[in-house]
Scaffold this motif. Structure first.
Motif, short mmCIF file in Angstrom:
data_model
loop_
_atom_site.label_atom_id
_atom_site.label_comp_id
_atom_site.label_asym_id
_atom_site.label_seq_id
_atom_site.Cartn_x
_atom_site.Cartn_y
_atom_site.Cartn_z
N ALA A 1 0.74 -1.23 0.17
CA ALA A 1 -0.08 0.04 -0.03
C ALA A 1 0.88 1.35 0.07
CB ALA A 1 -0.97 0.07 1.39
N SER A 2 1.96 1.19 0.79
CA SER A 2 2.97 2.35 0.80
C SER A 2 3.32 2.69 -0.83
CB SER A 2 3.98 2.13 1.46
OG SER A 2 4.99 1.13 1.22
N GLN B 1 -0.90 8.45 -2.63
CA GLN B 1 -0.90 9.79 -3.47
C GLN B 1 -0.48 10.90 -2.53
OE1 GLN B 1 -1.37 9.28 -6.91
NE2 GLN B 1 -1.46 7.23 -6.26
N SER B 2 0.41 11.58 -3.04
CA SER B 2 0.62 12.75 -2.22
C SER B 2 -0.26 13.84 -1.99
CB SER B 2 1.91 13.60 -2.87
OG SER B 2 1.59 13.87 -4.15
N THR B 3 -1.13 14.14 -2.78
CA THR B 3 -2.54 14.64 -2.63
C THR B 3 -3.58 14.47 -1.55
OG1 THR B 3 -3.68 13.40 -4.29
CG2 THR B 3 -2.64 15.26 -5.17
N GLN B 4 -3.42 13.01 -1.25
CA GLN B 4 -4.18 12.51 -0.02
C GLN B 4 -3.67 12.89 1.10
OE1 GLN B 4 -6.77 12.05 -2.16
NE2 GLN B 4 -7.29 9.92 -0.72
N LEU B 5 -2.29 13.10 1.14
CA LEU B 5 -1.68 13.37 2.54
C LEU B 5 -2.27 14.76 2.91
CD1 LEU B 5 2.04 12.08 1.90
CD2 LEU B 5 0.06 10.90 3.18
N LEU B 6 -2.37 15.71 2.09
CA LEU B 6 -2.59 17.19 2.30
C LEU B 6 -4.16 17.43 2.54
CD1 LEU B 6 -0.67 18.60 -0.95
CD2 LEU B 6 -0.12 18.40 1.60
N ASN C 1 -3.55 3.37 9.09
CA ASN C 1 -4.76 4.56 8.53
C ASN C 1 -3.87 5.31 7.53
OD1 ASN C 1 -6.97 6.19 9.11
ND2 ASN C 1 -5.59 7.94 9.61
N ALA C 2 -2.51 5.61 7.78
CA ALA C 2 -1.94 6.47 6.79
C ALA C 2 -1.79 5.87 5.29
CB ALA C 2 -0.61 7.04 7.08
N VAL C 3 -1.38 4.62 5.26
CA VAL C 3 -1.01 3.95 4.08
C VAL C 3 -2.62 3.84 3.35
CG1 VAL C 3 1.05 2.93 4.70
CG2 VAL C 3 -1.04 1.59 5.02
#
Length: 435
Positions: A200-201, A205-210, A267-269
């Motif tokens: 999953a890592s 998508q970087s956009t999801q982190l924001l 949760n993050a991945v």
């Protein structure tokens, strides 16, 4: 119980309250618990099927807000666990007992009324979580049957199959066999979890982190509370560690922080792997969007979907086994059938399994609702209100008797008021949302 003779010098405190002994038929053997073993017990109790619901309830808020929420709920659970340990230690000192269960402590401190309230919350929690596990486990079984064997079965058939499969194994299998089977399931859960994090890592998508929506965080707190609940095993940890306050504190901290780290990574991945394109068209405005369901369907790759299904099914199976045993023990205490013949197993297992299976078949989509109400009411009572009230009453009695016991949780009554206030706020929010 064998008292330990300890010479006190100046401000030196007693390190051990009693010896944890086991009788092997010939002699008493000292069986001191270890911090590592107690840590594993707490971590194993905490890491269960509650982890599966986290991405669904945290997705509306985003990774950063939900990470903050998880840490806050963990701090609340940590304080609650230390309060339970504190009242357990004090009760064992005053009663002269080497061990006492959670509900037994409640009855000793808060009386029959408190015991009934805690017992009701305990019963509701077990039934609600069994409903959640049976419905979700049945849905995954139905999906696997269609995907692997090409056999399409209804959701209620999946729920029934899951109940009879795993419930039947527990009913027919000996305790040692179930213990080994559960250990094997735990191994599968660990391996599949690590594989999930790795695969999953690579899809994050970087956009999801924001993305951040702090207003949506409140609705996730109740499920987070379910996922991080471990207070019911704290009295057992106190017994295993022979009342050593330092070791107990270490075990509770490490045993709860390990699942927290797992939940934060998970949760993050998962949230980072589910893109807006995958979500398009899946929401109807009423149902909860389940990122794991999207990933199971191959939204981020075939292998990731397979691992999600394996991890989810075996995480549910391990939690199912634990909660069935917990409910069986509760009913054995209520009906005093611990020494009954083998024939009594059938009505006991029927009482444990058939009510949640029936509710699950009538409402197959009840998974998230069951977890939500469990976290709001049962966990608020068992993990917030009850420990704070017990500690309040004990500290009051200690003040009246000029006791010098050092509490495990600082802050005095302010801490206890905050614990009760947060629990009542969660319950009030849930009640208002109904209307």
């Amino acid at each position: 119980m064998v008292p330990i003779k300890t010479v006190l010098q100046d401000s030196e405190q007693v390190n051990r309250l009693f010896s944890h002994l086991e009788f092997d038929g010939k002699k008493l053997n000292h069986q001191p618990g270890s911090v590592l073993g107690s840590t594993a017990l707490i971590a194993g109790t905490t890491v269960g099927a509650g982890i599966l619901a986290l991405p669904s309830v945290t997705m509306p808020s985003g990774i950063v807000p939900s990470t903050s929420g998880l840490i806050a709920v963990w701090l609340y659970a940590l304080v609650s666990g230390l309060l339970v340990a504190d009242v357990t230690l004090n009760t064992m000192r005053t009663e002269g007992r080497a061990s006492i269960g959670f509900l037994g402590i409640v009855e000793k401190i808060l009386g029959k009324l408190g015991a009934r309230m805690a017992g009701g919350a305990y019963l509701f929690m077990h039934y609600a979580l069994l409903v959640a596990y049976i419905t979700e486990g049945g849905e995954i079984l139905a999906y696997a049957a269609a995907k692997i064997g090409g056999v399409h079965i209804s959701t209620w058939m999946g729920t029934t199959t899951f109940t009879f499969l795993f419930g039947g194994i527990m009913y027919l299998g000996r305790e040692k066999f179930i213990e080994k089977l559960n250990s094997a399931f735990v191994g599968i859960v660990i391996v599949s979890f690590l594989g999930l994090l790795f695969l999953a890592s690579r899809h994050i998508q970087s956009t999801q982190l924001l993305f951040q929506n702090w207003n949506a965080l409140g609705s996730a707190i109740s499920v987070m509370s379910v996922a991080l609940f471990f207070q019911n095993v704290v009295p057992l940890v106190v017994t295993q560690l022979e009342g050593d306050a330092r070791k107990i504190r270490q075990s509770i901290f490490m045993g709860s922080v390990i699942p927290l780290i797992m939940f934060l990574a998970w949760n993050a991945v998962i949230l980072g792997s589910v893109t807006p394109d995958m979500l398009h068209g899946t929401a109807d405005g009423k149902t909860v969007i389940d990122p794991l369901q999207i990933l199971r369907a191959g939204g981020a790759g075939e292998w990731l979907g397979v691992l999600v299904s394996i991890f989810a099914e075996f995480a549910i199976a391990t939690s199912f086994i634990g909660f069935v045993y917990g409910l069986l023990d509760l009913f054995k205490d209520i009906f005093s059938t611990a020494q009954s013949k083998l024939s009594s197993r059938l009505p006991l297992y029927s009482l444990v399994l058939f009510p949640p299976m029936t509710l699950g078949t009538l409402n197959p989509s009840i998974f998230f609702t069951a977890l939500d109400y469990t976290g709001t009411f049962s966990i608020s009572v068992l993990g917030g209100i009850i420990p704070a009230l017990m500690s309040w009453k004990q500290r009051q009695e200690q003040e009246n008797s000029d006791s010098t016991n050092q509490p495990l949780v600082p802050g005095g009554k302010v801490t206890l008021i905050v614990m009760i206030g947060v629990a009542l706020a969660m319950m009030g929010r849930q009640i208002l949302s109904i209307y």
